[in-house]
Write an enzyme that holds these catalytic residues in place. Structure first.
Site, PDB file in Angstrom:
ATOM      1  N   TRP A 101       1.032  -1.138   0.141  1.00 53.78           N
ATOM      2  CA  TRP A 101      -0.040  -0.077   0.052  1.00 53.78           C
ATOM      3  C   TRP A 101       1.029   1.322  -0.069  1.00 53.78           C
ATOM      4  O   TRP A 101       0.302   2.119  -0.578  1.00 53.78           O
ATOM      5  CB  TRP A 101      -0.955  -0.105   1.209  1.00 53.78           C
ATOM      6  CG  TRP A 101      -2.157  -1.146   1.184  1.00 53.78           C
ATOM      7  CD1 TRP A 101      -2.205  -2.147   1.891  1.00 53.78           C
ATOM      8  CD2 TRP A 101      -2.826  -1.447   0.091  1.00 53.78           C
ATOM      9  NE1 TRP A 101      -3.169  -2.982   1.388  1.00 53.78           N
ATOM     10  CE2 TRP A 101      -3.668  -2.521   0.521  1.00 53.78           C
ATOM     11  CE3 TRP A 101      -3.207  -0.478  -1.106  1.00 53.78           C
ATOM     12  CZ2 TRP A 101      -4.749  -2.978  -0.615  1.00 53.78           C
ATOM     13  CZ3 TRP A 101      -4.229  -1.231  -1.974  1.00 53.78           C
ATOM     14  CH2 TRP A 101      -4.908  -2.492  -1.813  1.00 53.78           C
ATOM     15  N   ASP A 171      -1.493   6.511   6.074  1.00 47.59           N
ATOM     16  CA  ASP A 171      -2.513   5.584   5.981  1.00 47.59           C
ATOM     17  C   ASP A 171      -2.612   4.645   7.190  1.00 47.59           C
ATOM     18  O   ASP A 171      -1.825   3.820   7.691  1.00 47.59           O
ATOM     19  CB  ASP A 171      -2.185   4.770   4.876  1.00 47.59           C
ATOM     20  CG  ASP A 171      -3.140   3.877   4.434  1.00 47.59           C
ATOM     21  OD1 ASP A 171      -4.046   3.527   5.056  1.00 47.59           O
ATOM     22  OD2 ASP A 171      -3.051   3.022   3.369  1.00 47.59           O
ATOM     23  N   LYS A 195     -11.809  -1.923   6.809  1.00 50.04           N
ATOM     24  CA  LYS A 195     -10.807  -2.769   7.708  1.00 50.04           C
ATOM     25  C   LYS A 195     -11.219  -2.907   9.252  1.00 50.04           C
ATOM     26  O   LYS A 195     -11.759  -3.871   9.731  1.00 50.04           O
ATOM     27  CB  LYS A 195      -9.542  -2.228   7.510  1.00 50.04           C
ATOM     28  CG  LYS A 195      -8.850  -2.017   6.008  1.00 50.04           C
ATOM     29  CD  LYS A 195      -8.597  -3.517   5.381  1.00 50.04           C
ATOM     30  CE  LYS A 195      -8.787  -3.245   3.853  1.00 50.04           C
ATOM     31  NZ  LYS A 195      -7.609  -2.496   3.244  1.00 50.04           N
TER      32      LYS A 195
END
Ligand code: PLP
Length: 360
Positions: A101, A171, A195
């Site tokens: 990511w 993030d 998530k």
């Protein structure tokens, strides 16, 4: 009806209490005679939903007044572009690449300016967090970017990098609201909620006010400007209304559990149960450096791909679902987010013990 223990990395398990409440309110939200899915985002009822959600996340995370909370769409991935478009005033940003990511964010930023990879853990399959105490931060960097919890590899920063005074952007998709954070250390904290917070379709951006300006990259679409959404209190256009409503319920649930300090304690207890088992197991082993272990995502392997596949299959039959590791890594991964009860991890460990006895 029977519910399984769902170890999915995302979309992931939500508190059962929240789902039950949402089900009870599905046809008639609070006497409105309609579902939240059916109501105008400009209605009084929805206004109250989004305002309460914002107030509750502010309270949970102790967010200072000089930060805005934005409820946006496009997933975490859209932020990979939105951040450089809004923040790269000098056209420079530094990236610490600790997984897929972070790497995707780094690659996307290259479209908009000079993105520097100042550290990486790719040399050992992202199984650790590099030492970030004295990195070569660029003199003219507009910000330093990290992915704080690496969902796929199962690592987490236990200490934030020394950015030498530069704005930190993080993030936090897979560790959102899992423990207390000091918001003042960041310029932007953001995450897709699917998530650890709510249903897919909402991304929450917590951003310091001075970073919200009209001085964005030429050509930046209206919808990709933080100022558009900040000025309109996340109601510039139709927001992901139902998702925000569920997030709001999760915030209430977290407050009822005792807030983020209590969640941290619970999450540590759950993770310890699993890691302690892995550390003494003769069949399974964890894949990341101990000091960098995530409380949320726990990858592990047997070392034999066929045995891994057998484990995933038999676990599913035992009501333990979504334990297959990410397609790029293989093995197994148990995601044990806020809403995974301690009993779920106990059930997993008991199953692993039994599997070990039968297959060693
Ligand atoms: C899942 C994930 C993403 C991607 O999220 P989307 O909402 O699908 O764009 C980004 N970062 C992290 C850390 C993630 O876990």
């Amino acid at each position: 009806m029977s519910r399984v223990y769902n170890f999915s990395a995302g979309p992931a398990v939500l508190p059962e209490e929240v789902l039950r409440e949402a089900a009870a309110e599905m046809l008639d939200y609070n006497g409105t005679g309609m579902s939240v899915m059916e109501m105008s985002h400009r209605s009084k009822a929805f206004e109250e939903i989004i305002q309460t959600a914002e107030a509750d996340i502010r309270e949970l995370m102790n967010i200072p007044d000089n930060y805005k909370v934005l409820f946006l769409q496009g997933g975490a991935s859209q932020q990979f572009a939105m951040i450089p478009m809004n923040l790269m005033k000098n056209g420079v940003a530094d990236f610490i690449v600790t997984g897929q990511w972070a790497k995707k964010a780094y690659q996307e930023a290259q479209k908009f300016g000079k993105a520097n990879k100042i550290a990486s853990s790719e040399d050992r399959t992202f199984s650790y967090i590099p030492d970030c105490s004295d990195l070569p931060i660029s003199e003219d960097a507009d910000y330093v970017y990290i992915c704080e919890n690496n969902t796929i590899y199962g690592t987490k920063y236990k200490e934030l990098p020394n950015t030498k005074g530069k704005t930190l952007v993080a993030d936090v998709s897979s560790c959102f609201l899992s423990e207390p954070v000091d918001v003042t250390k960041y310029g932007i904290i953001y995450g897709g909620v699917q998530k650890n917070v709510g249903p897919a379709g909402v991304v929450i951006v917590i951003i310091r006010e001075d970073l919200i300006t009209d001085d964005v990259m030429p050509g930046t679409p209206t919808m990709l400007k933080y100022k558009t959404h900040a000025d309109a209190k996340s109601l510039y256009n139709t927001p992901p209304a139902y998702g925000i409503y569920i997030c709001g319920k999760v915030f209430k649930w977290l407050k009822k559990q005792g807030g983020l300090a209590a969640m941290k304690e619970r999450n540590e207890k759950k993770a310890k149960l699993l890691y302690d088992f892995l550390d003494q197991s003769k069949l399974f082993k964890g894949t990341v450096e101990k000091k960098d272990r995530s409380l949320m995502n726990v990858p592990f392997v047997t070392g034999d791909a066929d045995l891994d596949a057998k484990f995933v299959k038999e676990a599913k039959e035992a009501g333990l679902e979504n334990l297959k590791g990410h397609r790029t890594v293989g093995g197994m991964r148990a995601s044990i987010y806020n809403a995974m009860p301690y009993e779920g991890v106990e059930a997993l460990v008991a199953f692993m013990k039994k599997f070990e006895e039968e297959n060693l």
